[in-house]
Design a protein around this motif. Structure first.
Motif, mmCIF file in Angstrom:
data_model
loop_
_atom_site.group_PDB
_atom_site.id
_atom_site.type_symbol
_atom_site.label_atom_id
_atom_site.label_comp_id
_atom_site.label_asym_id
_atom_site.label_seq_id
_atom_site.Cartn_x
_atom_site.Cartn_y
_atom_site.Cartn_z
ATOM 1 N N VAL B 95 -58.266 74.003 -75.763
ATOM 2 C CA VAL B 95 -58.637 73.446 -76.968
ATOM 3 C C VAL B 95 -59.017 71.860 -76.881
ATOM 4 C CG1 VAL B 95 -57.683 72.898 -79.365
ATOM 5 C CG2 VAL B 95 -57.116 75.135 -77.926
ATOM 6 N N ARG B 284 -56.073 76.049 -83.522
ATOM 7 C CA ARG B 284 -55.749 75.148 -82.525
ATOM 8 C C ARG B 284 -54.554 75.186 -81.705
ATOM 9 N NH1 ARG B 284 -55.241 69.944 -84.641
ATOM 10 N NH2 ARG B 284 -56.335 68.931 -82.847
ATOM 11 N N GLU B 309 -51.946 81.899 -86.492
ATOM 12 C CA GLU B 309 -52.682 82.335 -85.626
ATOM 13 C C GLU B 309 -53.133 83.863 -85.800
ATOM 14 O OE1 GLU B 309 -50.422 82.116 -81.859
ATOM 15 O OE2 GLU B 309 -51.800 83.804 -81.051
ATOM 16 N N VAL B 320 -57.570 81.500 -79.989
ATOM 17 C CA VAL B 320 -57.564 79.991 -79.574
ATOM 18 C C VAL B 320 -57.248 79.830 -77.993
ATOM 19 C CG1 VAL B 320 -56.077 78.015 -80.051
ATOM 20 C CG2 VAL B 320 -55.944 80.179 -81.801
ATOM 21 N N SER B 328 -64.803 75.401 -83.221
ATOM 22 C CA SER B 328 -63.378 75.625 -83.364
ATOM 23 C C SER B 328 -63.558 76.212 -84.753
ATOM 24 C CB SER B 328 -62.931 74.198 -83.881
ATOM 25 O OG SER B 328 -63.094 73.195 -83.037
#
Lengths: 650, 343
Positions: B95, B284, B309, B320, B328
């Motif tokens: 990330v 993230r 999530e 992610v 993103s």
């Protein structure tokens, strides 16, 4: 720091606002608001005396900032900003509070409407307090135009722009300009020969010193902004040098490959090396590398052997042409809805069912039959001919919801032409209703019915199928209330008009929006019919919606006039309300770069950088940034915060 | 299973050769048995390096410090930093790479696989052993741990003492690495979002009551933020204490700093803080659950992030920390994205 002095002006807009908002009360409430030193109302603030009042009030009360509570900023923002400028203040110290569209028009209740108008005005007062003084961004203009599409609309737009003295690059994806119009036989309602009226314009294009013609080319990439676009254009190889080609036609005689002719819509064949039609511009043969056996001189190469001037060059490669332009006119035209979509009419598999454009070629003196109307299956003259209108149009359930607009007229013309060729034949037209609005159009249809004895049947056709050597047509006459069965020799479908193939791809390249049917969207359906939403890009012809020739030409000239309007300026001005990066907070995560619809942000030395000319100030970046490191000038988070505070009564 | 000697050898190789500046890893604590983060600057220090089920920390956090330190140096040492990462931590590295916070050349990744189990949960261990003094916990080849106490060694089923997040983990092996130890091990949990179900089955009122109770406890110590490798902003939008002010920050800007949230830890302000943090971590958060571990008030913070999530997986099919090349979640848009929430 001296406290900013703010003036508030409330417009009645006749009764548009004053009908549901007590404007006197709004003016009074605002006069007590912090920072407001002048507050008044007037019946039409946008009128000349209304604007004068603002100018005078600024001078009398030494105002720093102005809020006008009136209609949408879309309408009169520039009016009032100019008025403020007239009083020697920065134009961006003036803000509009919309108390009409967002308040008086949606509230029936005077009390609530007034309350809301006060709140809206207060929020804008809080916003304007923190407005920066800005100056419009000025950029130079590249005084050249790109016209995409070489049909009648593109040709007209290119000629109009070129005749005003500006350079034009005309890009056409097929080997010759002319578009669909050059395929037509005669044109309604005057029955003049289509080629005869179009070819002079095509020749003018080819000879015009200000027009650079790129045929067999496609726009691949467009970047930049109004006044300063950069385009990458792919020029496909034609393998023939147009300067050397003498049009002797020796090459086609030896070419062993026969494929369907695009220009004749499959009614006849052509060789792999060919000229689309005799009057093609540019006047040259081209080699179609998809049909040619491998471009290996060892494999074939017969054409090159017989070519005396040595015009054939098998080593030609695709070429990328880069051009800088200031405006773009999109005139990509239409294609017919594919017959294979119409199950009820035989999926395009019945040889004697053809579409309108094919019938045009059949009627055309330069067509595959030299103007003789014969049917494809056995080359006999059709004695019973059925025309089916609205094939694919006006059918929201299965096909296209819209009316293709020109089919009523061309079907009428087809029926008339047929009768002129085959005197003892009978033509039937199935129609939903006849739409013949236009100069001389209704009279034309009446002539077809009355003078030529064409039988108009109001109703739809449910099925068309092969029955022996006839094409059986099952339909209904709703006026007589009877089922109709016709043993036709030939059926002509007035297929719906669709955006031309590749429209979607081009829209993505240009970042232009399409409407629900896939045509290019105009900026405003009434007041901006040739502009697109993107500045500096204009639409002409059937790329925007189905149109006949006079309309397409009119819109092309309109688009050209708009384009010339930009090209004739030294510099262009751009709103300075653009995004600004706080360098300390930015971490270079690229999220703003990814979301920017205008490609205005890039990462430089690990930090976002805004190209102010490209930025439209939409604020998407600001909403995306997790760190609040990017914001739009005069719409900063702090201003929004203060506006929220004010609207909550704080 | 990772052989500790192999890990030490790999670490030694890069540290001795000068490939890396230093190595971020784990070592035995001075007191107790839970490993602690350690920085190894010299090859001989590496004898203290450990790898066992108590290495819970997400060391990626320290890459933040490294970056900030480097920014302050005139001539920074441009060599990469060696870092020991687990499967989950490796996604955090991804990330940071995806967000351009670090460059791939900045890190030398020593990937270690968790094998069949995962990390222990200290609270579960304490509860299980009820006051016994533990000196060491080790991985086993099967789904269990060997726990050494003053009374000898015991084999404990992993399910009894390992962290909830590890039961829902699908990346037991690092997805990005320069060296991978312990091989690729794939885990297929039956229900990767199982821990959310109880809460999801509650009524709206019950949920409200639950979070009201939990978030009232928050003392806004910001430990969750400090330990999070994703919370690397200089200025936090929901923190009015730490405004990032620089020598060239104009007075106007200083005056226009917004107080979205009051300083005092009242329930409503706490709600805003935690909701904004959760939203800012959507797409993230890699579920290292360090926020929940660090929270002194036992607020089930992992739930908020896990829920988001799940939503991003369900609505946008977004995973992610697997692909550094895609935009993103927050900055991506597809024509087929659901929009039924727009009314």
């Amino acid at each position: 720091m001296k406290k900013k002095r703010i003036g508030v002006f409330i417009c009645h807009c006749g009764t548009n606002i004053a009908g549901t908002v007590d404007v006197k009360k709004v003016a009074e409430a605002l006069s007590k608001h912090d920072g407001v030193v002048h507050s008044e109302d007037y019946v039409y603030m946008c009128s000349d005396p209304g604007q004068k009042r603002i100018v005078e009030a600024i001078k009398e009360n030494d105002l720093d900032k102005v809020v006008v509570s009136c209609c949408s900023p879309n309408l009169h923002e520039s009016t009032f900003r100019n008025a403020v400028k007239e009083a020697d203040k920065n134009a961006f110290q003036c803000e509009i509070a919309n108390i009409r569209e967002q308040c008086s028009w949606v509230h029936p209740n005077m009390e609530e409407g007034t309350d809301k108008a006060i709140k809206i005005t207060k929020t804008v007062v809080e916003k304007v307090k923190h407005n920066e003084e800005l100056e419009p961004i000025s950029v130079p203009v590249t005084r050249r135009a790109l016209v995409i599409g070489g049909g009648i609309s593109g040709i007209q737009a290119a000629l109009d722009i070129a005749n005003s003295g500006h350079e034009v690059i005309l890009v056409e994806k097929s080997p010759s300009i002319g578009g669909h119009m050059i395929q037509l036989s005669e044109t309604f309602p005057t029955l003049d020969c289509s080629q005869c009226i179009l070819t002079p314009k095509m020749v003018e294009v080819s000879k015009h010193e200000k027009i650079k013609l790129l045929t067999y080319s496609e726009v691949q990439e467009v970047s930049g902004y109004v006044g300063n676009f950069k385009a990458k254009i792919l020029k496909k190889p034609t393998y023939v040098d147009p300067d050397l080609c003498t049009l002797c036609d020796e090459c086609t005689k030896v070419c062993p490959v026969v494929v369907e002719s695009e220009f004749e819509l499959g009614l006849t064949g052509r060789r792999a090396i060919y000229i689309p039609f005799p009057q093609a511009i540019p006047a040259t043969y081209i080699l179609d590398d998809t049909g040619c056996p491998g471009l290996l001189p060892i494999a074939c190469g017969k054409c090159a052997d017989v070519c005396d001037p040595g015009a054939i060059d098998f080593d030609q490669k695709p070429e990328i042409v880069e051009e800088e332009i200031g405006v773009i006119v999109v005139a990509t035209g239409y294609d017919l809805y594919d017959k294979t979509n119409m199950g009820e009419y035989g999926y395009g598999k019945i040889p004697d069912v053809m579409d309108g454009l094919q019938f045009e070629r059949l009627c055309s003196a330069s067509g595959p039959t030299n103007g003789k109307i014969i049917r494809p299956s056995d080359l006999k003259e059709p004695k019973e001919l059925v025309f089916i209108q609205c094939a694919g149009s006006r059918d929201p359930e299965l096909h296209c919801a819209y009316c293709s607009k020109i089919c009523c007229m061309y079907t009428s013309k087809h029926a008339m032409l047929y009768k002129h060729h085959v005197h003892d034949g009978q033509a039937y037209v199935f129609y939903i209703d006849i739409r013949s609005g236009g100069k001389g159009y209704e009279e034309f249809v009446q002539r077809t019915v009355e003078n030529d004895g064409v039988l108009y049947l109001r109703g739809k056709v449910s099925k068309v199928f092969q029955d022996g050597d006839k094409v059986k047509v099952w339909g209904v006459d709703t006026l007589a209330g009877k089922d109709i069965e016709i043993d036709a020799d030939l059926v002509v479908l007035a297929m719906a008009m669709r955006p031309s193939e590749g429209t979607e791809k081009l829209a993505k390249i240009l970042k232009m929006s399409l409407d629900k049917d896939g045509f290019f969207s105009e900026a405003h359906p009434k007041l901006k019919p040739v502009e697109s939403v993107s500045a500096g890009m204009f639409i002409a012809g059937a790329a925007q919606a189905p149109k006949d020739i006079p309309e397409a030409v009119a819109q092309a000239s309109g688009a050209a006039a708009k384009a010339i309007g930009i090209l004739s300026q030294e510099r262009l001005y751009h709103s300075p309300m653009v995004a600004k990066v706080n360098k300390h907070l930015c971490t270079g995560c690229r999220m703003c770069v990814d979301v920017c619809a205008y490609d205005a942000i890039s990462i430089k030395d690990g930090i976002a950088e805004v190209n102010e000319v490209l930025c439209e100030g939409c604020g998407t970046c600001s909403a995306t940034c997790l760190r609040a490191a990017i914001s739009v000038k005069n719409s900063t988070p702090y201003q929004v915060h203060e506006m929220i505070n004010a609207s909550l009564g704080g | 299973m990772v052989a500790l000697e192999d890990l030490k050898q790999e670490a030694k190789n890069v540290l001795e050769g000068g490939t890396v500046k230093y190595i971020i890893g784990y070592k035995k604590p001075a007191v107790g048995f839970m490993a602690v983060p350690a920085f190894f600057h010299k090859p001989e220090d590496l004898d203290a390096l450990v790898w066992d089920p108590t290495c819970v920390h997400n060391l990626v956090l320290f890459l933040k410090d490294e970056k900030k330190k480097k920014l302050g140096q005139k001539e920074p040492d441009e060599r990469p930093v060696g870092i020991v990462v687990k499967g989950c931590d490796s996604r955090a590295v991804n990330v940071l790479l995806q967000e351009n916070y670090i460059d791939r050349e900045n890190v030398y990744i020593l990937g270690v696989s968790c094998g069949k189990t995962g990390m222990v949960d200290l609270k579960k261990v304490r509860k299980y052993f009820k006051g016994k003094i533990i000196s060491q916990i080790d991985f086993n080849e099967n789904e269990s741990f060997t726990v050494t106490t003053t009374e000898g060694k015991v084999e404990v089923p992993a399910a009894d003492i390992f962290a909830v997040r590890c039961t829902e983990c699908i990346t037991a092996s690092p997805v990005i690495h320069d060296v991978l130890l312990g091989g690729d091990s794939v885990r297929t949990p039956e229900n990767p979002f199982g821990s959310l179900e109880e809460m999801e089955s509650k009524s709206q009122g019950q949920k409200w009551d639950f979070w009201q109770e939990q978030l009232t406890k928050c003392i806004r110590c910001y430990a969750c933020r400090s330990i999070c490798p994703m919370c690397y902003c200089d200025e936090c939008v929901v923190d009015t204490i730490n405004f990032a002010v620089y020598p060239d920050t104009p007075a106007e800007e200083k005056a226009q700093k917004i107080k979205w949230v009051e300083k005092s830890p009242t329930t409503s302000e706490n709600f805003i803080y935690h909701m904004v943090r959760a939203i800012h971590l959507a797409g993230r958060c890699v579920d290292c659950a360090e926020c929940e571990r660090a929270c002194p008030m036992d607020i089930p913070l992992r739930f908020l992030n896990k829920k988001l999530e799940k939503e991003s997986k369900k609505l946008f099919d977004y995973d992610v920390g697997y692909d550094t090349e895609i935009p993103s979640l927050i900055s991506s848009f597809r024509d087929e994205d659901p929009e039924d929430f727009i009314r």
